[in-house]
Scaffold this active site. Sequence first.
Site, PDB file in Angstrom:
ATOM      1  N   GLY A  12       0.777  -1.233   0.000  1.00  0.00           N
ATOM      2  CA  GLY A  12       0.000   0.000   0.000  1.00  0.00           C
ATOM      3  C   GLY A  12       0.808   1.281   0.000  1.00  0.00           C
ATOM      4  O   GLY A  12       0.330   2.326   0.447  1.00  0.00           O
ATOM      5  N   ARG A  66     -14.847 -17.883 -10.158  1.00  0.00           N
ATOM      6  CA  ARG A  66     -14.406 -16.540 -10.528  1.00  0.00           C
ATOM      7  C   ARG A  66     -15.589 -15.620 -10.851  1.00  0.00           C
ATOM      8  O   ARG A  66     -15.592 -14.454 -10.507  1.00  0.00           O
ATOM      9  CB  ARG A  66     -13.462 -16.611 -11.735  1.00  0.00           C
ATOM     10  CG  ARG A  66     -12.872 -15.303 -12.191  1.00  0.00           C
ATOM     11  CD  ARG A  66     -12.161 -14.511 -11.119  1.00  0.00           C
ATOM     12  NE  ARG A  66     -10.866 -15.050 -10.769  1.00  0.00           N
ATOM     13  CZ  ARG A  66      -9.901 -14.335 -10.194  1.00  0.00           C
ATOM     14  NH1 ARG A  66     -10.125 -13.066  -9.887  1.00  0.00           N
ATOM     15  NH2 ARG A  66      -8.743 -14.854  -9.889  1.00  0.00           N
ATOM     16  N   ASN A 108      -4.731   2.777 -13.454  1.00  0.00           N
ATOM     17  CA  ASN A 108      -3.785   1.804 -12.878  1.00  0.00           C
ATOM     18  C   ASN A 108      -2.385   2.389 -12.934  1.00  0.00           C
ATOM     19  O   ASN A 108      -2.050   3.150 -13.837  1.00  0.00           O
ATOM     20  CB  ASN A 108      -3.834   0.495 -13.695  1.00  0.00           C
ATOM     21  CG  ASN A 108      -2.853  -0.553 -13.182  1.00  0.00           C
ATOM     22  OD1 ASN A 108      -2.831  -0.843 -11.982  1.00  0.00           O
ATOM     23  ND2 ASN A 108      -2.033  -1.088 -14.073  1.00  0.00           N
ATOM     24  N   HIS A 110       1.475   1.304 -13.394  1.00  0.00           N
ATOM     25  CA  HIS A 110       2.306   0.172 -13.797  1.00  0.00           C
ATOM     26  C   HIS A 110       3.775   0.585 -13.661  1.00  0.00           C
ATOM     27  O   HIS A 110       4.136   1.692 -14.115  1.00  0.00           O
ATOM     28  CB  HIS A 110       2.004  -0.246 -15.241  1.00  0.00           C
ATOM     29  CG  HIS A 110       2.808  -1.443 -15.682  1.00  0.00           C
ATOM     30  ND1 HIS A 110       2.550  -2.722 -15.207  1.00  0.00           N
ATOM     31  CD2 HIS A 110       3.879  -1.545 -16.503  1.00  0.00           C
ATOM     32  CE1 HIS A 110       3.432  -3.554 -15.721  1.00  0.00           C
ATOM     33  NE2 HIS A 110       4.246  -2.869 -16.514  1.00  0.00           N
ATOM     34  N   GLU A 181       6.290   6.350  -9.277  1.00  0.00           N
ATOM     35  CA  GLU A 181       4.916   5.939  -8.927  1.00  0.00           C
ATOM     36  C   GLU A 181       4.244   6.886  -7.950  1.00  0.00           C
ATOM     37  O   GLU A 181       3.105   7.338  -8.163  1.00  0.00           O
ATOM     38  CB  GLU A 181       4.936   4.528  -8.350  1.00  0.00           C
ATOM     39  CG  GLU A 181       5.416   3.479  -9.330  1.00  0.00           C
ATOM     40  CD  GLU A 181       5.491   2.116  -8.716  1.00  0.00           C
ATOM     41  OE1 GLU A 181       4.596   1.768  -7.927  1.00  0.00           O
ATOM     42  OE2 GLU A 181       6.425   1.369  -9.029  1.00  0.00           O
TER      43      GLU A 181
HETATM   44  C1  GRF Z   1       4.501  -1.620  -6.867  1.00  0.00           C
HETATM   45  O1  GRF Z   1       5.682  -2.081  -7.503  1.00  0.00           O
HETATM   46  C2  GRF Z   1       3.549  -1.089  -7.918  1.00  0.00           C
HETATM   47  O2  GRF Z   1       4.210  -0.589  -9.046  1.00  0.00           O
HETATM   48  C3  GRF Z   1       2.803  -2.276  -8.347  1.00  0.00           C
HETATM   49  O3  GRF Z   1       2.575  -2.967  -7.133  1.00  0.00           O
HETATM   50  C4  GRF Z   1       3.741  -2.819  -6.282  1.00  0.00           C
HETATM   51  C5  GRF Z   1       3.347  -2.641  -4.850  1.00  0.00           C
HETATM   52  O4  GRF Z   1       2.716  -1.406  -4.717  1.00  0.00           O
HETATM   53  N1  GRF Z   1       1.628  -1.906  -9.078  1.00  0.00           N
HETATM   54  P1  GRF Z   1       2.163  -0.901  -3.267  1.00  0.00           P
HETATM   55  O5  GRF Z   1       3.348  -0.699  -2.358  1.00  0.00           O
HETATM   56  O6  GRF Z   1       1.238  -1.988  -2.714  1.00  0.00           O
HETATM   57  O7  GRF Z   1       1.447   0.375  -3.584  1.00  0.00           O
END
Ligand code: GRF
Length: 215
Positions: A12, A66, A108, A110, A181
């Site tokens: 998170g 699912r 999202n 990435h 990010e």
């Molecule tokens: C990060 O590497 C992010 O880029 C990917 O998930 C990983 C964990 O993210 N999408 P977070 O620490 O749970 O936000």
Amino acid sequence: MLRVAVCVSGGGTNLQAIIDGVREGTIKNTQIVRVISNNPGAYALERAEKAGIAHSCVSPRSFPDRNAFNEAFLAELIDADPDLIVLAGFMVAVPANVVSHFHHRIINIHPALIPSFCGKGYYGLRVHERALARGVKVTGATVHFVDEDLDHGPILLQKAVEIQEGDTPKILQRRVMEQAEWVILPRAISLIAEGRVSIDQDLITHIAPAAYEKN
Ligand code: GRF
């Protein structure tokens, strides 16, 4: 006020960047209305708890198949009634029913410069392992709108990060998170909250200048 639901699976840190941005006012006009995880043990849920944000867990393991999970996940999102859904380290493929119900209202993060190192099998540390194995000199992160394919929708923001001698996948992952990010995901949310983002008929995004930037 932009109502945002954040979907998480792990530590998170991206969620925390959003929480901090809303609190500090760098993310404007936004309220996190719910944090939803597929993983009951996600530390991201503790971050939501500490921040006093409503949170819930909808785990595929709790359902017979699912389809049942997909319906429950959609119902949970509809109940939260968000304007925008943010996938912040969310490791579940978003079901088609959710993508169509919230068309162009899901973004999202990435950890690479799409279209590099993305799609099936490219998640978490594996993305950085593949970037180092290919010998690229620059990587980074991308915020994109979610469509029916993996890591494929209209790109909204990207930020480049230099690869340094001696980088390991872990060191690189941390640098991409810190320098890219945690910067572009809050900014993307703020731009959407300010009504500055549009997507044209060619699925190219456009960001309008801020009111104060208009000459
Ligand atoms: C990060 O590497 C992010 O880029 C990917 O998930 C990983 C964990 O993210 N999408 P977070 O620490 O749970 O936000």
